[in-house]
Design a protein around this motif. Sequence first.
Motif, PDB file in Angstrom:
ATOM      1  N   VAL A 115      60.089  14.031  -1.465  1.00 39.23           N
ATOM      2  CA  VAL A 115      60.884  13.357  -2.485  1.00 39.23           C
ATOM      3  C   VAL A 115      61.877  12.389  -1.851  1.00 39.23           C
ATOM      4  O   VAL A 115      62.024  11.237  -2.301  1.00 39.23           O
ATOM      5  CB  VAL A 115      61.602  14.393  -3.378  1.00 39.23           C
ATOM      6  N   MET A 116      62.560  12.819  -0.807  1.00 43.19           N
ATOM      7  CA  MET A 116      63.530  11.943  -0.151  1.00 43.19           C
ATOM      8  C   MET A 116      62.848  10.741   0.503  1.00 43.19           C
ATOM      9  O   MET A 116      63.356   9.616   0.467  1.00 43.19           O
ATOM     10  CB  MET A 116      64.325  12.722   0.893  1.00 43.19           C
ATOM     11  N   ARG A 117      61.694  10.971   1.094  1.00 44.82           N
ATOM     12  CA  ARG A 117      60.966   9.889   1.760  1.00 44.82           C
ATOM     13  C   ARG A 117      60.575   8.793   0.768  1.00 44.82           C
ATOM     14  O   ARG A 117      60.806   7.603   1.022  1.00 44.82           O
ATOM     15  CB  ARG A 117      59.725  10.468   2.442  1.00 44.82           C
ATOM     16  N   LEU A 118      60.016   9.186  -0.360  1.00 44.10           N
ATOM     17  CA  LEU A 118      59.546   8.178  -1.316  1.00 44.10           C
ATOM     18  C   LEU A 118      60.680   7.615  -2.165  1.00 44.10           C
ATOM     19  O   LEU A 118      60.750   6.410  -2.410  1.00 44.10           O
ATOM     20  CB  LEU A 118      58.464   8.784  -2.221  1.00 44.10           C
ATOM     21  N   ASN A 119      61.602   8.476  -2.575  1.00 41.87           N
ATOM     22  CA  ASN A 119      62.642   8.038  -3.512  1.00 41.87           C
ATOM     23  C   ASN A 119      63.803   7.301  -2.853  1.00 41.87           C
ATOM     24  O   ASN A 119      64.501   6.540  -3.515  1.00 41.87           O
ATOM     25  CB  ASN A 119      63.203   9.246  -4.277  1.00 41.87           C
ATOM     26  N   VAL A 120      64.019   7.549  -1.561  1.00 45.20           N
ATOM     27  CA  VAL A 120      65.166   6.932  -0.888  1.00 45.20           C
ATOM     28  C   VAL A 120      64.720   6.033   0.269  1.00 45.20           C
ATOM     29  O   VAL A 120      64.984   4.826   0.277  1.00 45.20           O
ATOM     30  CB  VAL A 120      66.150   7.999  -0.351  1.00 45.20           C
ATOM     31  N   THR A 121      64.029   6.624   1.238  1.00 45.93           N
ATOM     32  CA  THR A 121      63.690   5.876   2.448  1.00 45.93           C
ATOM     33  C   THR A 121      62.801   4.686   2.149  1.00 45.93           C
ATOM     34  O   THR A 121      63.001   3.590   2.689  1.00 45.93           O
ATOM     35  CB  THR A 121      63.005   6.793   3.481  1.00 45.93           C
ATOM     36  N   SER A 122      61.813   4.865   1.264  1.00 45.82           N
ATOM     37  CA  SER A 122      60.900   3.752   0.976  1.00 45.82           C
ATOM     38  C   SER A 122      61.609   2.625   0.239  1.00 45.82           C
ATOM     39  O   SER A 122      61.261   1.454   0.407  1.00 45.82           O
ATOM     40  CB  SER A 122      59.686   4.234   0.182  1.00 45.82           C
ATOM     41  N   VAL A 123      62.602   2.965  -0.572  1.00 49.31           N
ATOM     42  CA  VAL A 123      63.384   1.927  -1.262  1.00 49.31           C
ATOM     43  C   VAL A 123      64.117   1.074  -0.237  1.00 49.31           C
ATOM     44  O   VAL A 123      64.085  -0.166  -0.281  1.00 49.31           O
ATOM     45  CB  VAL A 123      64.372   2.559  -2.265  1.00 49.31           C
ATOM     46  N   PHE A 124      64.788   1.757   0.709  1.00 51.25           N
ATOM     47  CA  PHE A 124      65.487   1.024   1.767  1.00 51.25           C
ATOM     48  C   PHE A 124      64.505   0.183   2.581  1.00 51.25           C
ATOM     49  O   PHE A 124      64.762  -0.998   2.871  1.00 51.25           O
ATOM     50  CB  PHE A 124      66.219   1.997   2.690  1.00 51.25           C
ATOM     51  N   SER A 125      63.364   0.760   2.950  1.00 54.33           N
ATOM     52  CA  SER A 125      62.381   0.049   3.779  1.00 54.33           C
ATOM     53  C   SER A 125      61.823  -1.175   3.064  1.00 54.33           C
ATOM     54  O   SER A 125      61.641  -2.234   3.684  1.00 54.33           O
ATOM     55  CB  SER A 125      61.244   0.993   4.178  1.00 54.33           C
ATOM     56  N   CYS A 126      61.527  -1.036   1.777  1.00 49.47           N
ATOM     57  CA  CYS A 126      60.986  -2.179   1.023  1.00 49.47           C
ATOM     58  C   CYS A 126      61.994  -3.325   0.972  1.00 49.47           C
ATOM     59  O   CYS A 126      61.636  -4.488   1.181  1.00 49.47           O
ATOM     60  CB  CYS A 126      60.600  -1.742  -0.386  1.00 49.47           C
ATOM     61  N   ILE A 127      63.254  -2.991   0.684  1.00 45.42           N
ATOM     62  CA  ILE A 127      64.276  -4.039   0.639  1.00 45.42           C
ATOM     63  C   ILE A 127      64.435  -4.673   2.019  1.00 45.42           C
ATOM     64  O   ILE A 127      64.459  -5.907   2.163  1.00 45.42           O
ATOM     65  CB  ILE A 127      65.608  -3.467   0.142  1.00 45.42           C
ATOM     66  N   GLN A 128      64.539  -3.842   3.036  1.00 43.30           N
ATOM     67  CA  GLN A 128      64.741  -4.319   4.400  1.00 43.30           C
ATOM     68  C   GLN A 128      63.614  -5.255   4.827  1.00 43.30           C
ATOM     69  O   GLN A 128      63.854  -6.353   5.356  1.00 43.30           O
ATOM     70  CB  GLN A 128      64.812  -3.115   5.338  1.00 43.30           C
ATOM     71  N   GLN A 129      62.371  -4.843   4.611  1.00 43.34           N
ATOM     72  CA  GLN A 129      61.242  -5.612   5.111  1.00 43.34           C
ATOM     73  C   GLN A 129      60.887  -6.815   4.234  1.00 43.34           C
ATOM     74  O   GLN A 129      60.227  -7.753   4.699  1.00 43.34           O
ATOM     75  CB  GLN A 129      60.030  -4.699   5.285  1.00 43.34           C
ATOM     76  N   LEU A 130      61.344  -6.785   2.985  1.00 42.22           N
ATOM     77  CA  LEU A 130      61.083  -7.924   2.101  1.00 42.22           C
ATOM     78  C   LEU A 130      62.249  -8.911   2.063  1.00 42.22           C
ATOM     79  O   LEU A 130      62.193  -9.906   1.339  1.00 42.22           O
ATOM     80  CB  LEU A 130      60.760  -7.434   0.686  1.00 42.22           C
ATOM     81  N   LEU A 131      63.284  -8.664   2.857  1.00 41.92           N
ATOM     82  CA  LEU A 131      64.432  -9.575   2.880  1.00 41.92           C
ATOM     83  C   LEU A 131      64.045 -11.026   3.176  1.00 41.92           C
ATOM     84  O   LEU A 131      64.582 -11.943   2.538  1.00 41.92           O
ATOM     85  CB  LEU A 131      65.470  -9.101   3.894  1.00 41.92           C
ATOM     86  N   PRO A 132      63.134 -11.297   4.123  1.00 37.14           N
ATOM     87  CA  PRO A 132      62.786 -12.708   4.374  1.00 37.14           C
ATOM     88  C   PRO A 132      62.256 -13.416   3.125  1.00 37.14           C
ATOM     89  O   PRO A 132      62.613 -14.577   2.872  1.00 37.14           O
ATOM     90  CB  PRO A 132      61.713 -12.617   5.459  1.00 37.14           C
ATOM     91  N   LEU A 133      61.443 -12.728   2.334  1.00 34.09           N
ATOM     92  CA  LEU A 133      60.905 -13.343   1.113  1.00 34.09           C
ATOM     93  C   LEU A 133      61.995 -13.483   0.048  1.00 34.09           C
ATOM     94  O   LEU A 133      62.030 -14.481  -0.682  1.00 34.09           O
ATOM     95  CB  LEU A 133      59.743 -12.517   0.568  1.00 34.09           C
ATOM     96  N   LEU A 134      62.869 -12.493  -0.057  1.00 27.72           N
ATOM     97  CA  LEU A 134      63.964 -12.572  -1.025  1.00 27.72           C
ATOM     98  C   LEU A 134      64.938 -13.688  -0.663  1.00 27.72           C
ATOM     99  O   LEU A 134      65.411 -14.427  -1.536  1.00 27.72           O
ATOM    100  CB  LEU A 134      64.697 -11.228  -1.083  1.00 27.72           C
ATOM    101  N   ARG A 135      65.215 -13.835   0.620  1.00 24.31           N
ATOM    102  CA  ARG A 135      66.131 -14.892   1.066  1.00 24.31           C
ATOM    103  C   ARG A 135      65.588 -16.281   0.748  1.00 24.31           C
ATOM    104  O   ARG A 135      66.352 -17.181   0.399  1.00 24.31           O
ATOM    105  CB  ARG A 135      66.387 -14.748   2.558  1.00 24.31           C
ATOM    106  N   LYS A 136      64.296 -16.451   0.877  1.00 22.92           N
ATOM    107  CA  LYS A 136      63.704 -17.763   0.593  1.00 22.92           C
ATOM    108  C   LYS A 136      63.789 -18.107  -0.888  1.00 22.92           C
ATOM    109  O   LYS A 136      63.820 -19.281  -1.249  1.00 22.92           O
ATOM    110  CB  LYS A 136      62.251 -17.783   1.062  1.00 22.92           C
ATOM    111  N   ALA A 137      63.816 -17.101  -1.731  1.00 21.99           N
ATOM    112  CA  ALA A 137      63.897 -17.349  -3.175  1.00 21.99           C
ATOM    113  C   ALA A 137      65.326 -17.485  -3.662  1.00 21.99           C
ATOM    114  O   ALA A 137      65.573 -18.006  -4.752  1.00 21.99           O
ATOM    115  CB  ALA A 137      63.209 -16.213  -3.936  1.00 21.99           C
ATOM    116  N   ALA A 138      66.296 -17.025  -2.867  1.00 18.86           N
ATOM    117  CA  ALA A 138      67.678 -16.910  -3.332  1.00 18.86           C
ATOM    118  C   ALA A 138      68.432 -18.226  -3.296  1.00 18.86           C
ATOM    119  O   ALA A 138      68.252 -19.035  -2.387  1.00 18.86           O
ATOM    120  CB  ALA A 138      68.419 -15.884  -2.474  1.00 18.86           C
ATOM    121  N   SER A 139      69.281 -18.422  -4.293  1.00 22.28           N
ATOM    122  CA  SER A 139      70.182 -19.573  -4.314  1.00 22.28           C
ATOM    123  C   SER A 139      71.425 -19.189  -5.099  1.00 22.28           C
ATOM    124  O   SER A 139      71.430 -18.208  -5.848  1.00 22.28           O
ATOM    125  CB  SER A 139      69.510 -20.786  -4.963  1.00 22.28           C
TER     126      SER A 139
END
Length: 256
Positions: A112-136
Amino acid sequence: MHPYFSLQRRTALVTGGSRGIGRMIAKGLLEAGAKVYICARDGAVCAQTAEELSAFGDCRSFTADLSSEAGVQTLVSQLTDEIDSLNILINNAGATWGAPLESYPDKAWEKVMRLNVTSVFSCIQQLLPLLRKAASADNPARVINIGSVAGINTISMQAYAYGPSKAAVHQLTRLLAKNLVHEHINVNLIAPGHFPSKMTGHLVTDAEALAENLGEIPMHRWGKEEEMAALAISLASTAGAYMTGNIIPLDGGCTL
């Protein structure tokens, strides 16, 4: 649709988007004009959902098991091959596990902790480059985490890891909102009460348990698909552009 809520020319990813709350949100984003990618562990089910949701817009699917770092990396690699920026990230994938306190297993807590917490952090962390390119400054990128009223109140139904995992995601949302606001990335969280989903499916077949559950909700009903979708659209659109770090219960009054 009013332009305040339009998601035209925006791209979204909904994890755990094949059913339940993830599917509700994916459908709403499509109806608002976004291009939507969904992912789930069961690739066949996810592909079928994407095909069904394509009636409302451009919806595509990935197979992704986010319970491991390798699974998150695979998802990010697949998505990066498809797009060069990401406007909206919905972290919805999650799990629960119920068992008596005395016999609650370590593997349940870890899953539960792995999927509900760690994966959320990992997805945000690893998708930051794509989010930054969209952000203004005029149109921030949006991260919308899906928490739970179980992270606020103490109704656990013997799901001892679930509430603490969601409380952790609530705090993670605030921390990341503070850290990313200067990069024009808004991070908010929806804390649902009861909505129709696999997680609440056992109540539907037990009239006594369902009646008891509804009695604990001030509005005496579960949430509706359109209510979940509407809040997600608001946070992802102009309506939510000046909001970050918010924990928003959508619960019929359960947290009162």
